[in-house]
Design an enzyme around this catalytic site. Structure first.
Site, PDB file in Angstrom:
ATOM      1  N   GLU A   1      50.345  42.368 -37.465  1.00 21.60           N
ATOM      2  CA  GLU A   1      50.896  41.928 -36.070  1.00 21.60           C
ATOM      3  C   GLU A   1      49.958  41.337 -35.069  1.00 21.60           C
ATOM      4  O   GLU A   1      49.029  41.745 -34.771  1.00 21.60           O
ATOM      5  CB  GLU A   1      51.636  43.014 -35.372  1.00 21.60           C
ATOM      6  CG  GLU A   1      52.530  42.573 -34.225  1.00 21.60           C
ATOM      7  CD  GLU A   1      53.461  43.627 -33.717  1.00 21.60           C
ATOM      8  OE1 GLU A   1      54.024  43.306 -32.658  1.00 21.60           O
ATOM      9  OE2 GLU A   1      53.769  44.400 -34.274  1.00 21.60           O
TER      10      GLU A   1
ATOM     11  N   LYS B   1      56.098  24.380 -21.055  1.00 21.77           N
ATOM     12  CA  LYS B   1      55.994  23.052 -20.474  1.00 21.77           C
ATOM     13  C   LYS B   1      55.461  22.116 -21.745  1.00 21.77           C
ATOM     14  O   LYS B   1      54.697  22.587 -22.373  1.00 21.77           O
ATOM     15  CB  LYS B   1      54.884  22.778 -19.244  1.00 21.77           C
ATOM     16  CG  LYS B   1      55.270  23.347 -18.037  1.00 21.77           C
ATOM     17  CD  LYS B   1      54.290  23.384 -16.928  1.00 21.77           C
ATOM     18  CE  LYS B   1      54.837  23.951 -15.583  1.00 21.77           C
ATOM     19  NZ  LYS B   1      53.552  23.874 -14.694  1.00 21.77           N
TER      20      LYS B   1
ATOM     21  N   GLU C   1      45.138  41.910 -30.714  1.00 23.70           N
ATOM     22  CA  GLU C   1      45.466  41.721 -29.685  1.00 23.70           C
ATOM     23  C   GLU C   1      44.279  41.392 -28.751  1.00 23.70           C
ATOM     24  O   GLU C   1      43.255  42.023 -28.806  1.00 23.70           O
ATOM     25  CB  GLU C   1      46.384  42.787 -28.906  1.00 23.70           C
ATOM     26  CG  GLU C   1      46.517  42.719 -27.440  1.00 23.70           C
ATOM     27  CD  GLU C   1      47.541  41.640 -27.195  1.00 23.70           C
ATOM     28  OE1 GLU C   1      46.937  40.796 -26.588  1.00 23.70           O
ATOM     29  OE2 GLU C   1      48.569  41.667 -27.561  1.00 23.70           O
TER      30      GLU C   1
ATOM     31  N   LYS D   1      62.301  47.589 -24.635  1.00 26.98           N
ATOM     32  CA  LYS D   1      63.182  47.890 -23.202  1.00 26.98           C
ATOM     33  C   LYS D   1      63.430  46.489 -22.622  1.00 26.98           C
ATOM     34  O   LYS D   1      64.364  46.208 -22.072  1.00 26.98           O
ATOM     35  CB  LYS D   1      62.416  48.862 -22.315  1.00 26.98           C
ATOM     36  CG  LYS D   1      61.084  48.242 -21.894  1.00 26.98           C
ATOM     37  CD  LYS D   1      60.782  49.369 -20.652  1.00 26.98           C
ATOM     38  CE  LYS D   1      59.143  48.689 -20.079  1.00 26.98           C
ATOM     39  NZ  LYS D   1      58.664  49.866 -19.163  1.00 26.98           N
ATOM     40  N   PHE D   2      62.309  45.374 -22.764  1.00 29.65           N
ATOM     41  CA  PHE D   2      62.738  44.324 -22.020  1.00 29.65           C
ATOM     42  C   PHE D   2      63.702  43.373 -22.604  1.00 29.65           C
ATOM     43  O   PHE D   2      64.522  42.738 -22.140  1.00 29.65           O
ATOM     44  CB  PHE D   2      61.358  43.286 -21.825  1.00 29.65           C
ATOM     45  CG  PHE D   2      60.535  44.056 -21.025  1.00 29.65           C
ATOM     46  CD1 PHE D   2      60.234  44.093 -19.698  1.00 29.65           C
ATOM     47  CD2 PHE D   2      59.387  44.930 -21.702  1.00 29.65           C
ATOM     48  CE1 PHE D   2      59.480  44.666 -18.916  1.00 29.65           C
ATOM     49  CE2 PHE D   2      58.357  45.595 -21.048  1.00 29.65           C
ATOM     50  CZ  PHE D   2      58.390  45.365 -19.495  1.00 29.65           C
ATOM     51  N   GLU D   3      63.791  43.635 -23.975  1.00 32.70           N
ATOM     52  CA  GLU D   3      64.763  42.670 -24.964  1.00 32.70           C
ATOM     53  C   GLU D   3      66.195  43.363 -24.580  1.00 32.70           C
ATOM     54  O   GLU D   3      67.115  42.605 -24.542  1.00 32.70           O
ATOM     55  CB  GLU D   3      64.256  43.288 -26.265  1.00 32.70           C
ATOM     56  CG  GLU D   3      65.153  41.883 -27.184  1.00 32.70           C
ATOM     57  CD  GLU D   3      64.776  42.165 -28.723  1.00 32.70           C
ATOM     58  OE1 GLU D   3      65.581  41.663 -29.596  1.00 32.70           O
ATOM     59  OE2 GLU D   3      63.610  42.814 -28.880  1.00 32.70           O
TER      60      GLU D   3
ATOM     61  N   ASP E   1      61.925  34.846 -27.253  1.00 27.64           N
ATOM     62  CA  ASP E   1      63.002  34.857 -26.283  1.00 27.64           C
ATOM     63  C   ASP E   1      63.310  33.439 -25.671  1.00 27.64           C
ATOM     64  O   ASP E   1      64.036  33.393 -24.618  1.00 27.64           O
ATOM     65  CB  ASP E   1      63.356  36.065 -25.430  1.00 27.64           C
ATOM     66  CG  ASP E   1      61.701  36.213 -24.752  1.00 27.64           C
ATOM     67  OD1 ASP E   1      60.733  35.080 -25.022  1.00 27.64           O
ATOM     68  OD2 ASP E   1      61.643  36.879 -23.831  1.00 27.64           O
TER      69      ASP E   1
ATOM     70  N   ASP F   1      40.033  37.062 -31.576  1.00 22.97           N
ATOM     71  CA  ASP F   1      40.950  35.692 -31.702  1.00 22.97           C
ATOM     72  C   ASP F   1      41.906  36.059 -33.159  1.00 22.97           C
ATOM     73  O   ASP F   1      40.970  36.175 -34.059  1.00 22.97           O
ATOM     74  CB  ASP F   1      40.118  34.629 -31.602  1.00 22.97           C
ATOM     75  CG  ASP F   1      41.056  33.141 -31.567  1.00 22.97           C
ATOM     76  OD1 ASP F   1      41.923  33.134 -32.903  1.00 22.97           O
ATOM     77  OD2 ASP F   1      40.700  32.589 -30.598  1.00 22.97           O
TER      78      ASP F   1
ATOM     79  N   ASP G   1      53.454  33.883 -26.530  1.00 21.29           N
ATOM     80  CA  ASP G   1      53.448  32.903 -25.319  1.00 21.29           C
ATOM     81  C   ASP G   1      54.230  31.756 -25.678  1.00 21.29           C
ATOM     82  O   ASP G   1      53.542  30.843 -26.347  1.00 21.29           O
ATOM     83  CB  ASP G   1      52.166  32.555 -24.708  1.00 21.29           C
ATOM     84  CG  ASP G   1      52.128  32.129 -23.299  1.00 21.29           C
ATOM     85  OD1 ASP G   1      53.103  31.553 -22.881  1.00 21.29           O
ATOM     86  OD2 ASP G   1      51.292  32.546 -22.308  1.00 21.29           O
TER      87      ASP G   1
END
Length: 245
Positions: free
Chosen positions: A74, A153, A99, A225-227, A185, A126, A149
């Site tokens: 992951e 833009k 990460e 929880k954010f989802e 998302d 990385d 991320d």
């Protein structure tokens, strides 16, 4: 809306490996911030057990985990909650998390240590360097990229990690039949991912015709929880799963 990108990082803490300087456009930004006691504890006490660096070189996954088992990688696990849950829920599978944000690495290591997990290893490096230099070809069962991320833009789209060279590198590390599972998302990024994958040779979209190019969220991807909050607010989430031919 997602826990995949904490709003801070800090100068390297004791026990935390340094992120080497690399050329090219990065898909992430390191931010300064404070470490909690649990995060510090994870980096200090658990890192020697499960932490990996580029300096360790090319891995033999069977030797690394002491067994032959499917391996899930992951990229960008954020604070690590879903990855820890997966590792605990599937002891028959080995997991490698990548990460760059030290608080998330420390938090994941602290949780893994508390739960006594032995099927989880962690890079604070990385991701492109780890894939290129540390993971053998045709060694991964699944690569997960959840809520990277989006760089919304247009002038920043070049910073998105999902680009053709990245996808080609992932394919070389997947076993035949292995899967690339992405979720976002941001609808615009989901469409961007699908466009990149349409150009990438050697992948088959697993989505049914009715929902192509997207799939319904599979049960094995933990719901953050954010989802959950986003769903209550009517926000969408798009999953894409491609199989290496």
């Amino acid at each position: 809306m997602t826990d995949k990108k904490p709003p801070y990082t800090e100068p390297p803490a004791a026990g935390a490996p340094e992120i080497p300087a690399r050329r090219g456009i990065k898909s992430y930004v390191l931010r300064a911030g404070r470490m909690t006691a649990a995060q510090e504890r994870g980096l200090k006490d658990a890192w020697p057990k499960w932490g990996l660096t580029l300096a360790d070189g090319r891995q033999d996954l069977e030797q690394l985990f002491g067994r032959q088992a499917p391996c899930v990688v992951e990229i960008g696990f954020g604070m690590g909650k879903s990855l820890v849950e997966q590792a605990e829920r599937h002891p028959e599978t080995d997991f490698i998390g990548i990460e760059v944000h030290a608080p998330g690495v420390g938090k994941l290591l602290d949780e893994a240590d508390k739960r006594g997990l032995t099927n989880l290893r962690v890079y604070r490096e990385d991701a492109l360097a780890v894939l290129a230099d540390c993971l053998p070809e045709a060694s991964i069962d699944t690569l997960q990229l959840f809520f990277p991320d989006p760089w919304p833009k247009k002038k920043h789209h070049k910073r998105r990690i999902v680009q053709l060279p990245f996808v080609e590198l992932v394919r070389s590390r997947l076993e035949p039949g292995g899967k690339l599972h992405m979720a976002t998302d941001w609808q615009g990024y989901a469409e961007f991912m699908a466009e990149v994958m349409a150009e990438a040779p050697g992948f088959i979209n697993t989505a049914p015709v009715a929902t192509a190019p997207f799939v319904e969220r599979p049960d094995f991807r933990p719901l953050t929880k954010f989802e959950q909050r986003g769903e209550r607010l009517g926000h969408g989430v798009w999953d894409l799963i491609y199989r290496r031919d």
